[in-house]
Structure formats: C-alpha cells, structure tokens
Design a protein around this motif. Sequence first.
Motif, mmCIF file in Angstrom:
data_model
loop_
_atom_site.group_PDB
_atom_site.id
_atom_site.type_symbol
_atom_site.label_atom_id
_atom_site.label_comp_id
_atom_site.label_asym_id
_atom_site.label_seq_id
_atom_site.Cartn_x
_atom_site.Cartn_y
_atom_site.Cartn_z
ATOM 1 N N ARG A 9 6.751 5.986 1.834
ATOM 2 C CA ARG A 9 5.617 5.260 1.259
ATOM 3 C C ARG A 9 4.766 4.552 2.313
ATOM 4 N N CYS A 10 5.399 3.692 3.122
ATOM 5 C CA CYS A 10 4.616 2.856 4.044
ATOM 6 C C CYS A 10 4.801 3.225 5.513
ATOM 7 N N GLN A 11 5.719 4.144 5.783
ATOM 8 C CA GLN A 11 6.024 4.646 7.119
ATOM 9 C C GLN A 11 6.666 3.599 8.028
ATOM 10 N N ASP A 12 7.289 2.574 7.427
ATOM 11 C CA ASP A 12 8.101 1.642 8.196
ATOM 12 C C ASP A 12 9.336 2.399 8.673
ATOM 13 N N CYS A 27 12.967 -0.058 0.702
ATOM 14 C CA CYS A 27 12.295 -0.420 1.945
ATOM 15 C C CYS A 27 12.100 -1.928 2.007
ATOM 16 N N GLU A 29 10.066 -3.384 3.900
ATOM 17 C CA GLU A 29 8.657 -3.659 4.190
ATOM 18 C C GLU A 29 7.793 -3.584 2.920
ATOM 19 N N CYS A 30 7.861 -2.456 2.178
ATOM 20 C CA CYS A 30 6.993 -2.279 1.007
ATOM 21 C C CYS A 30 7.704 -2.540 -0.323
ATOM 22 N N THR A 61 2.473 11.079 -0.106
ATOM 23 C CA THR A 61 3.465 10.335 0.649
ATOM 24 C C THR A 61 4.184 11.318 1.567
#
Length: 80
Positions: A9-12, A27, A29-30, A61
């Motif tokens: 989703r957020c590429q963390d 995650c 992060e997101c 995604t």
Amino acid sequence: MSETYVCARCQDAIERDFEVRSIIRTCSECGENGRFLHRSLVESLSAIAAENRPDGWDQMTLDERFEAALKEGLITVTRT
C-alpha cells in the motif's frame, strides 16, 4: 542476514531474518493489513518497461501490480 519486505500500500519497508516471497501483516506506517512483497519482487516490477505495463499500472498497489505482471507473463517467479 536480514531481508527487506515492502508494504504493497504505502511502500514502507521492514526487515526480517527470513526469506519468503511475501508476508501478511499490519503496516506500522499506513495501518493497512496486507501483503509485504520481498524487495527482489518489487525490483522486478520496477524493471518492467513502461510500454509493457498493463492499463492502470500507476493506480495499482504493489500486490496488484505483481498479480497483473504474473498474469500477463511480464515476470516469472522461480522456486528457491
């Protein structure tokens, strides 16, 4: 040796001490619960030439890109 996994989703990125294609986790992060792809898979998706990418690629995604690329035969995954 640690391996890097990337949130679809957020590429963390997170590090883990094992190597598999993907892991499912929430995650930090997101906050989304979903797939984290191994960095090598993310790199293989980035290597696909823009003209070969399916329609809507930029809105997908990472896991959607991975599934689309497999279906279209743009990448192959071998057993390790």
